[in-house]
Design a protein around this motif. Sequence first.
Motif, PDB file in Angstrom:
ATOM      1  N   MET A   1      42.804  16.576  40.474  1.00 47.03           N
ATOM      2  CA  MET A   1      44.070  16.987  40.288  1.00 47.03           C
ATOM      3  C   MET A   1      44.717  15.808  39.402  1.00 47.03           C
ATOM      4  SD  MET A   1      47.061  15.664  41.763  1.00 47.03           S
ATOM      5  CE  MET A   1      46.908  14.263  43.129  1.00 47.03           C
ATOM      6  N   GLU A  40      43.025  20.812  30.000  1.00 43.35           N
ATOM      7  CA  GLU A  40      42.978  21.872  30.858  1.00 43.35           C
ATOM      8  C   GLU A  40      43.757  21.562  32.302  1.00 43.35           C
ATOM      9  OE1 GLU A  40      38.832  20.673  33.711  1.00 43.35           O
ATOM     10  OE2 GLU A  40      38.607  21.155  32.092  1.00 43.35           O
ATOM     11  N   CYS A  41      43.917  22.870  33.080  1.00 47.54           N
ATOM     12  CA  CYS A  41      44.887  22.632  34.099  1.00 47.54           C
ATOM     13  C   CYS A  41      44.057  23.411  35.200  1.00 47.54           C
ATOM     14  CB  CYS A  41      46.286  23.255  33.805  1.00 47.54           C
ATOM     15  SG  CYS A  41      47.017  22.421  32.389  1.00 47.54           S
ATOM     16  N   SER A  42      45.105  22.806  36.486  1.00 50.57           N
ATOM     17  CA  SER A  42      44.475  23.415  37.373  1.00 50.57           C
ATOM     18  C   SER A  42      45.815  24.220  38.505  1.00 50.57           C
ATOM     19  CB  SER A  42      42.969  22.967  38.809  1.00 50.57           C
ATOM     20  OG  SER A  42      44.519  21.507  39.245  1.00 50.57           O
ATOM     21  N   GLU A  43      45.929  24.550  39.667  1.00 43.20           N
ATOM     22  CA  GLU A  43      46.775  24.690  40.310  1.00 43.20           C
ATOM     23  C   GLU A  43      47.192  24.196  41.465  1.00 43.20           C
ATOM     24  OE1 GLU A  43      43.898  27.229  43.947  1.00 43.20           O
ATOM     25  OE2 GLU A  43      45.163  28.040  42.111  1.00 43.20           O
ATOM     26  N   ASN A  44      46.130  22.868  41.241  1.00 44.93           N
ATOM     27  CA  ASN A  44      46.680  21.605  42.389  1.00 44.93           C
ATOM     28  C   ASN A  44      47.315  20.610  41.536  1.00 44.93           C
ATOM     29  OD1 ASN A  44      44.961  22.567  44.735  1.00 44.93           O
ATOM     30  ND2 ASN A  44      43.322  21.848  43.816  1.00 44.93           N
ATOM     31  N   ASP A  45      47.481  20.632  40.099  1.00 48.96           N
ATOM     32  CA  ASP A  45      48.326  19.931  39.071  1.00 48.96           C
ATOM     33  C   ASP A  45      50.117  20.318  39.739  1.00 48.96           C
ATOM     34  OD1 ASP A  45      45.554  19.465  37.924  1.00 48.96           O
ATOM     35  OD2 ASP A  45      46.419  20.434  36.364  1.00 48.96           O
ATOM     36  N   ASP A  47      53.651  19.037  38.167  1.00 52.70           N
ATOM     37  CA  ASP A  47      54.153  19.401  36.667  1.00 52.70           C
ATOM     38  C   ASP A  47      55.153  18.431  37.334  1.00 52.70           C
ATOM     39  OD1 ASP A  47      55.409  19.554  34.410  1.00 52.70           O
ATOM     40  OD2 ASP A  47      56.230  21.321  34.327  1.00 52.70           O
TER      41      ASP A  47
END
Length: 386
Positions: A1, A40-45, A47
Amino acid sequence: MRIKNVRIYTMDDNDRVIDKGFVTVENGIITAVEEGSPSECSENDIDGRGMTLYPGFIDAHTHMGLTSAGVGIEGEDLNEEFDPCTPQLRIIDGINPIDHSFEMARQAGITCVIVSPGSTNPIAGSIAAVKTAGKRIDKMVVKTVGMKFALGENPKLTYMDHEQSPATRMAVASIIRDNLCKAQRYMRDIEQAETESDLPDYDSSMEALLPLLRREIKAHFHCHRADDIFTAVRIANEFDLDYTLIHCTSGHLIADELADENVSCVVGPVICDRCKPEMAELSPANAAVLKANGLEVAVCTDHSEVPIEYLPISVGICIKHGLSFYDGVKAVTCTPAKIADIFDRVGSIEVGKDADMVLFEGNPFEVMSSPALVMIGGKTVGRDNV
């Protein structure tokens, strides 16, 4: 995350501020602090949308969980005021982590507090650093960080009412010296014992003072008036103690003298009146004056004297009266962590440290500000529109 698209006040030893960057968290630990955007990114990141990320705030002196809000005497576990010397008392046995103050701390972005017994006893007991999230105090403790000593009016008036010693400042200092001397002899007897039968009889109060004499923990001296502050310095130097000055209310009057001692100060409460004679010299400029003279300064609430949630506002008042913004951030992040010797885990945003962080859109020390995100050990404990 990851927490991305944020300005980062790392509060590391290089005073690094990253204008736009991201922090990666894995298993409750910070694993990356980088400039720019993640590859890279994930849905848990999360913003951060350009907001500012700080280390979780730390209150360097509180009585959190020792006085339960709205309960009265049944919830008072602050002072064991029937014996002036109680170093054997363990602070974690008195803390109620379910007390409402822990929730209020989290809402204000305070992720760690230093919890101390009260100041009726010349030697009062151990002090611990505690995370503000959890139900079981054993799992919330970072470590035992100090031993509480108290000088001045509080022990004097307490035992004067009990018609026993100490009733003067001389007697308060004498009780502290006597017990430190006994602890030194107890330590020598242990070190010189050749067999188990040669060991001195077990003494819980002396055992509790051994980490202090070995400089494994700090002496935290409650002291307001200038002469009490110098008594704390005198005793600490006599016994070669690692120490810090708690409250240090008249410190601004003697800052030049304290600068020669290379001692740290925990200033506060800030939002209060001059409620007793030894606080007559209370000044909101105290932190700024001490800092200008080269001393390391943390700001505290002394909760419940000032409710824990007013720690950021207390810093704001110190900034209004001369402390720089950056030194204000230090006063509730890296400085209290260093004073408590827990900087290896908290107090800055660095790889390998606990993921205790707080995100603000505006100035965190303004009265209308609230954190947009509060994280303790990589878990979100407060979140508002991020």
